[in-house]
Design a protein around this motif. Structure first.
Motif, PDB file in Angstrom:
ATOM      1  N   MET A   1       0.839  -1.195   0.000  1.00  0.00           N
ATOM      2  CA  MET A   1       0.000   0.000   0.000  1.00  0.00           C
ATOM      3  C   MET A   1       0.877   1.248   0.000  1.00  0.00           C
ATOM      4  O   MET A   1       1.919   1.276   0.633  1.00  0.00           O
ATOM      5  CB  MET A   1      -0.915   0.008   1.222  1.00  0.00           C
ATOM      6  CG  MET A   1      -1.897   1.151   1.256  1.00  0.00           C
ATOM      7  SD  MET A   1      -2.988   1.042   2.709  1.00  0.00           S
ATOM      8  CE  MET A   1      -4.028   2.460   2.420  1.00  0.00           C
TER       9      MET A   1
ATOM     10  N   LYS B   1      -1.651   6.274  -8.648  1.00  0.00           N
ATOM     11  CA  LYS B   1      -2.579   5.144  -8.593  1.00  0.00           C
ATOM     12  C   LYS B   1      -2.755   4.465  -9.943  1.00  0.00           C
ATOM     13  O   LYS B   1      -3.278   3.358 -10.006  1.00  0.00           O
ATOM     14  CB  LYS B   1      -3.934   5.580  -8.040  1.00  0.00           C
ATOM     15  CG  LYS B   1      -4.820   6.358  -8.976  1.00  0.00           C
ATOM     16  CD  LYS B   1      -6.218   6.491  -8.374  1.00  0.00           C
ATOM     17  CE  LYS B   1      -7.172   7.136  -9.386  1.00  0.00           C
ATOM     18  NZ  LYS B   1      -8.565   7.168  -8.896  1.00  0.00           N
TER      19      LYS B   1
ATOM     20  N   HIS C   1      -3.403   0.543  -5.227  1.00  0.00           N
ATOM     21  CA  HIS C   1      -3.729   0.585  -3.805  1.00  0.00           C
ATOM     22  C   HIS C   1      -3.192   1.846  -3.119  1.00  0.00           C
ATOM     23  O   HIS C   1      -3.045   1.881  -1.904  1.00  0.00           O
ATOM     24  CB  HIS C   1      -3.187  -0.662  -3.102  1.00  0.00           C
ATOM     25  CG  HIS C   1      -3.808  -1.936  -3.588  1.00  0.00           C
ATOM     26  ND1 HIS C   1      -5.156  -2.212  -3.417  1.00  0.00           N
ATOM     27  CD2 HIS C   1      -3.288  -2.984  -4.268  1.00  0.00           C
ATOM     28  CE1 HIS C   1      -5.430  -3.383  -3.954  1.00  0.00           C
ATOM     29  NE2 HIS C   1      -4.310  -3.883  -4.477  1.00  0.00           N
TER      30      HIS C   1
ATOM     31  N   LYS D   1      -3.406   5.531  -1.574  1.00  0.00           N
ATOM     32  CA  LYS D   1      -4.419   6.311  -0.866  1.00  0.00           C
ATOM     33  C   LYS D   1      -3.846   7.671  -0.467  1.00  0.00           C
ATOM     34  O   LYS D   1      -2.639   7.820  -0.286  1.00  0.00           O
ATOM     35  CB  LYS D   1      -4.886   5.591   0.403  1.00  0.00           C
ATOM     36  CG  LYS D   1      -5.584   4.253   0.166  1.00  0.00           C
ATOM     37  CD  LYS D   1      -6.989   4.446  -0.352  1.00  0.00           C
ATOM     38  CE  LYS D   1      -7.730   3.115  -0.437  1.00  0.00           C
ATOM     39  NZ  LYS D   1      -9.094   3.289  -0.993  1.00  0.00           N
TER      40      LYS D   1
END
Length: 281
Positions: free
Chosen positions: A1, A24, A29, A31
């Motif tokens: 991540m 992304k 993944h 954020k």
């Protein structure tokens, strides 16, 4: 991540969000981390969802948990530590379970290959536009000679900002910028955006000037929206007017920018190709 730290005012938030859109693509993944924005009380807070109607995809965690996570599980990548503009640290694959990115990404190079997607994401939420800005928007749209000029004083006059940023765009810069702009638009209509309109009226002799002074607080973003509708631009060393000029989709626009962004830092990648740099002296 992968997590990307969000911070700053609207202009910086837009650079970080554009970097997120690019990241992304390769790493789904990814954020945005809003944890620090929960304690950020400068400007108007996190504005991306409200101003652009973007979906709420952001991530937030307890500050104590975040510190523990960074210490035990995380590889932190600092933009400012990348030498010679290297992009390797942002696109490489890491073995760490979590990679945390900290920076401002103030350059088109972080998202130039997804320009259309960025422009689509940064479509202003027109439902929130106040009546005065809506009327001015129609006025600018009908003006073939519309030039935005952004004068930022306010916080730039404070001692902690003056020496590096505030001292850059003063009267000599604006006089040089106006002289250069009028080579490209001999009959300009100036649309003035500033947090010190009285200084502008007193120190800058602008023919055919229109002063936008009503967008305050949560309506401040509407200045950027109006800037973006002008034909040509004089910006200052502010990411707010950088985006106001960049969001103008015209390929023949003239964008006048200061030759230095900061006094103490070099920023060679902040100027898009074709933008015109003029002396600050």
């Amino acid at each position: 991540m992968r997590l990307i730290k969000m911070t700053g005012g609207l202009g910086n938030q837009m650079f970080i969000y554009a970097f997120y859109l690019k990241m992304k693509k390769q790493f789904p993944h990814t954020k945005i981390d809003l944890s620090d924005m929960m304690h950020y009380h400068v400007h108007h807070g996190y504005e991306m969802n409200r101003v652009f109607g973007l979906p709420r995809i952001e991530f937030c965690m307890n500050r104590t948990l975040k510190k523990v996570m960074e210490f035990l599980l995380c590889k932190v990548v600092y933009e400012r530590k990348q030498k010679n503009g290297s992009m390797e640290a942002f696109i490489k694959t890491y073995t760490w379970p979590l990679v945390y990115f900290k920076g401002f990404y103030q350059s088109e190079r972080f998202f130039s290959d997804i320009e259309d997607e960025v422009r689509e994401a940064f479509s202003f939420n027109m439902e929130l536009v106040n009546p005065q800005s809506r009327e001015m928007m129609r006025f600018i749209d009908a003006d073939e000679h519309a030039v935005s000029i952004h004068i930022r004083r306010g916080d730039y006059l404070l001692p902690k900002f003056w020496e590096n940023a505030g001292c850059v765009c003063q009267l000599p810069y604006y006089k040089n910028a106006i002289a250069e702009l009028e080579k490209h638009e001999p009959a300009p209509s100036y649309y003035v955006f500033s947090d010190d309109i009285e200084w502008v009226k007193q120190d800058l002799s602008l023919p055919n000037a229109h002063y936008i002074d009503w967008n305050r607080g949560n309506d401040s973003w509407q200045d950027m929206m109006l800037m973006s509708r002008c034909r040509n631009h004089i910006i200052c060393n502010s990411t707010f007017s950088w985006w106001g000029a960049w969001l103008n989709p015209r390929r023949d626009k003239a964008v006048i920018a200061p030759s230095r962004w900061f006094m103490k830092e070099e920023t060679p990648y902040i100027y898009p190709s074709g933008w015109i740099k003029v002396s600050i002296n």
